[in-house]
Design a protein around this motif. Sequence first.
Motif, PDB file in Angstrom:
ATOM      1  N   ILE A  84       0.845  -1.190   0.000  1.00 23.83           N
ATOM      2  CA  ILE A  84       0.000   0.000   0.000  1.00 23.83           C
ATOM      3  C   ILE A  84       0.885   1.246   0.000  1.00 23.83           C
ATOM      4  O   ILE A  84       0.672   2.187  -0.740  1.00 23.83           O
ATOM      5  N   GLY A  85       1.886   1.232   0.883  1.00 27.06           N
ATOM      6  CA  GLY A  85       2.744   2.391   1.011  1.00 27.06           C
ATOM      7  C   GLY A  85       3.887   2.365   0.010  1.00 27.06           C
ATOM      8  O   GLY A  85       4.041   1.420  -0.767  1.00 27.06           O
ATOM      9  N   ILE A  86       4.670   3.423   0.052  1.00 30.89           N
ATOM     10  CA  ILE A  86       5.828   3.530  -0.830  1.00 30.89           C
ATOM     11  C   ILE A  86       7.012   2.878  -0.139  1.00 30.89           C
ATOM     12  O   ILE A  86       7.261   3.083   1.040  1.00 30.89           O
ATOM     13  N   GLU A  87       7.732   2.096  -0.903  1.00 35.06           N
ATOM     14  CA  GLU A  87       8.856   1.368  -0.322  1.00 35.06           C
ATOM     15  C   GLU A  87      10.147   1.859  -0.949  1.00 35.06           C
ATOM     16  O   GLU A  87      10.215   2.103  -2.148  1.00 35.06           O
ATOM     17  N   LEU A  88      11.165   2.020  -0.120  1.00 39.70           N
ATOM     18  CA  LEU A  88      12.493   2.334  -0.650  1.00 39.70           C
ATOM     19  C   LEU A  88      13.382   1.113  -0.434  1.00 39.70           C
ATOM     20  O   LEU A  88      13.366   0.515   0.635  1.00 39.70           O
ATOM     21  N   VAL A  89      14.140   0.757  -1.477  1.00 42.33           N
ATOM     22  CA  VAL A  89      14.924  -0.476  -1.422  1.00 42.33           C
ATOM     23  C   VAL A  89      16.387  -0.167  -1.686  1.00 42.33           C
ATOM     24  O   VAL A  89      16.705   0.626  -2.575  1.00 42.33           O
ATOM     25  N   GLY A  90      17.262  -0.793  -0.917  1.00 43.41           N
ATOM     26  CA  GLY A  90      18.684  -0.615  -1.184  1.00 43.41           C
ATOM     27  C   GLY A  90      19.397  -1.943  -1.255  1.00 43.41           C
ATOM     28  O   GLY A  90      19.338  -2.730  -0.323  1.00 43.41           O
TER      29      GLY A  90
END
Lengths: 493, 579, 119
Positions: free
Chosen positions: A69-75
């Motif tokens: 649902i939310g925005i995800e940041l991936v590293g």
Amino acid sequence: MSETLALLVALPVLTALVPVVLGRIWQRAGWTVAFVGTVLHLALVVQLARAIRVEGTVSYAVGNFAPPIGIELVGDWISATLVGLVSIITLIVLIFERDRNDSSDAFYSELLLLTAGLSGIFVTGDLFNLYVFLEITGLATYALVATNPSPRAAVASLKYLLVGTIGASLYLLGVGYLYISTGTLNMADLSQQLAEVGYTSPLILTGFVLIMIGLGVKTALFPLHTWQPDAYTESSDSVTVHIAALVSTAAAYAIFRVTFAVFTPSFASAVPVALDALTIAALLSIILGSVFAIMQTNLKRMLAYSSVSQFGLVIVGVSVINETALVGSLVHLVGHAVMKAGLFIAIGGLSIVAGGYELEDMRGIAQRAPILSAGFAVLAFALVGVPPAVGFVGKWNIVLGAINSGDWIVAVVVVTSTLLTLAYFARVIERMYFNSPINIDQTAATDGGQARPSVPFQTRALVSILAFASVSFGLVAIQFIAAITPIVGGYLT
Amino acid sequence: MTDIASLRPLAAVMIPFVGIFAIIAARSRPNIREAATILTALSTLAVIGSLVPAVLNGTVHVFRLGVFVPGIEIALRADALGMLFALLASLLWLITSFYSIGYMRGLDEHAQTRYFASFAASVGTAVGVAFASNLIALYIFYELLTVATYPLVTHDETQTARRAGRKYLAYTFGGGIAVLTGTAIVFWTTGSVTFTAGGIAALGTTDPVIARAGFALLAGGFGVKAALIPVHSWLPDAMVAPTPVSGLLHAVAVVKSGVFGIARTVLDVYGPATVGDLGVGIVLATVAGATILIASIIALRQDNLKRRLAYSTISQLSYIVLGLGLLSPAALIGGLLHIPAHAFMKLTLFFCAGAIHVETHTDNISEMAGIGRRMPLTMAAFGVAALGMAGLPLVAGFVSKWYLLIGSVESGGVGGVFALVLLTSGILNIGYFWPVVYQAFFETQNNADSKPVIEFNMGGRTARTDGGTESENSMTASPVSESNTNQPESPGSHAGSSNYAVDRHPSDHHAESADDASSHMEGTRAWKEPALGNESTWFMLGPIAIAAFGAILIGILPAEMIFLRLINIIVAGVTGVSL
Amino acid sequence: MLELIGTHYSYFAYVALVGIGLYAVIESSNLVKKLIGLNIFQVGIFLFFITGGYITGGVPPRVAEGGGPYVSPLPQVLILTAIVVGVSLTAVGLALIVRIYEEYGTLDEKVLSEAQINE
């Protein structure tokens, strides 16, 4: 410490406000703030790298809304390396730019915004978020191109704006198609949902095509590249260094992510024609980019077409859907940024000594600017693909991967690109070293100061460092490959 | 063969590169700079020389550099075949360094620092080619060799030099591309590119079409530098470079690295057995045979001495490739022995050409009548080397040719044809070297025979350029073009209307007419005889003498000269047969 | 066919807007008109998103109140963001056009390219 991911974007944005404010009080505020901000950004990248070493891939949910649902940041290692590249190139540009122009504070704000946008593209895990960062990057770039006082810069910037916005909007449209068919925007979630919907659905196919066209405009693949030569040529040297090294790199990374993380290789097997089309566009870029480059007399324009060709190389490594080729592609992405930055810095320095950017101005310049010429020669041969520089490592892996997949045409074209690249670089090197200089009377008629305009020390230092880096990166590339092979393997299963 | 880890192969490659820094640092003090070159050459030779006893014993020194691309580790291995090339290159570098000093100072050349530095880089990369442990390592140093030698080819900075440099880059990078593709194919089918004596086993069992394609690409790619016809034409144009460059690099190091690459491909990547099975050996031998003959015939027509030597090189290099293609043990020995043999002889010839250029500024054979009086030692060395090229006993060329002849007969069947090719080539060699030597000693400027092979117009009719005047001189063969379109009118003969040489030169012997084209001869009509040893600087004479002497030594005592022993080890390791 | 148009008229409108916008960008020689065309192009895309999110008989997603099918707020949010982006792009574009006018004295693309060649 997964907040690092968010800070990587937030910090430059916040710092971008400062130069405009402080600039009213203090003259050199802009440069210092930008410098400090970028150093902090680099520190954050190091922090991120440490976190990745411990946990593997790091992810962060913005606003604590859980994905999808939310925005995800991936590293992961790939994005960490690329964000690190952003910091380092920005630092290099700042050092390069320091004594060259009186840049306004707005310039530094825009530079920081560009850093924020680029970092965002590399760490985001959400398709619409990618659009936002793509546009932030674009806006900052249009503004930066226009900071050059020449009137042609404004026209180049407007052209870039029109073409780039159409591209980004097409990307948005593609995202819209995907959203309508699956209801999600998160990259990881999309990869499963798309499989459920079925890859042959017209909505999905159209979505893919639109996204690729949009990103292709930003990467400047043939025939969507027309904004690039003007933008690179007309912007000031420091801006060219930054955008040549980073903007197309980010867009190419986005193509990689969309193809592998969202659409996955299963899509490639289900609808081979889609990726074949991408391959053809990439192959045309390689060949025609080089051909156009050979026809140029302005050095910056030549390097712009060279970028078209090199990114064709990167994208072809992505589109053959093969582990070795993909690894080569990513190596070349990093390596090319380093080499192109070095080349543009060298040209910036050489143009001071030569009095222009034309090929004929460079005659015999090796005697007057030995370090810059030597650096240019090393970087040029590195880009051609002379081992052991990093340009060779990428090419080797792409060729091997292509042969592994049975794509013989791709392998032949990639290998032939060496000769084509050599064709346009050899002319420059030959003029620099093996021609006698034209009369230098144009420099004597200037401000009555020294007859020989001097190149700032930092320019020569930067060129030497980058030339050295291009060779040593080739030697240590194996470490990078070892780090990214598991990630790449994960995409391909 | 046991491998031991050692720094020495690395040292052998790195010392020249360290030397580059020393040379550049000393750029304002020529004597120190030259001393740096000599010192570097000496140390490189010392390091490589110290490895010789180990190799003769069967111990191989290895230095591992680490993994460069996934799956392939780069190492520097001083094995027998590598030692052959490295020893040759470093030894001749030392000799050539002395010669270069004499040559460059004699001509007061510009950009000498760039010259010496590029030279050091070239030899360093050549040693890297020699010691490379697999195809990728070889490719790395191969490309670096091209980059290092390019400034030497374009040294003169004239239009011709630049054009020659461009052609050189285009051809050699093109060859590099073929090598890269071939390497990728080998890696893809077998998973290995390491040099294994007798060949990578998996190549014997893979799909023959792919194996043949790989071989064609590798041999073709290396063949560009080895100047096989039809990719040979960069070599004559590269003669525009200074003579020491032409000598060492284009007769010894660059072209020999191409031949070395083919040797590695035949012996250590595919192995003679697989090459025979695939049937590509005979194709290679045929191309080589054709090159031998065609190049020798073209050499007959060259007036510029260096171009003649260039075509001679093209022809002689194919002796080596022929040996490699015939695959029998004797042929392999002959081919590999020709590497050092030809090197010494050709270097002598080039040194002589260079000395002549420096001392008398003549480049064309037609102007060199009687030069034996002016430069006796030089021309004597030239004569000795020429004898060796033709394959006469007592000089190096004979030994390698002997093995080649035995080998071609041994391989049966078509082998006899190649024996014939070799013998014909010997005659052709005499055909293009003998006139030079003869006229040097037995003729004078005033009393010279005409040279119909050089002068006659192919196609009969004299080509006249419109609007120009006929040239007064008969001897101006243009040095750069292969087809002579000048008008062969002899001085003193005014039977201008006839187009046949025999009508215009009734006695085929020119008597001097006083108003002849002395302007063209630059006033050196009668060569003055100098005192003994005074004909040129000893910087140049010394190397000439040493190179000629080396050629004789190899011819008289081949087994004592290390090269043959190394070669016996190589061939024994690859074929299991000791001769 | 007619029924298709009747129920899906928004989609046809979106295609028309995108087409008109793109045509304007390519064909107009006046720079400002090009920018206007760009805006129309973007508006078409926004229309597509919003139409995609439309639910017949839907109610705003205020769960406490209960009711029929909830409309997802996401497309509307996306479009708000995109509109903001579009506005900033237009602003930058107009600023550039002002500067071009100051430098070259013309807003016509053909005259502009002539001026650049003759520079």
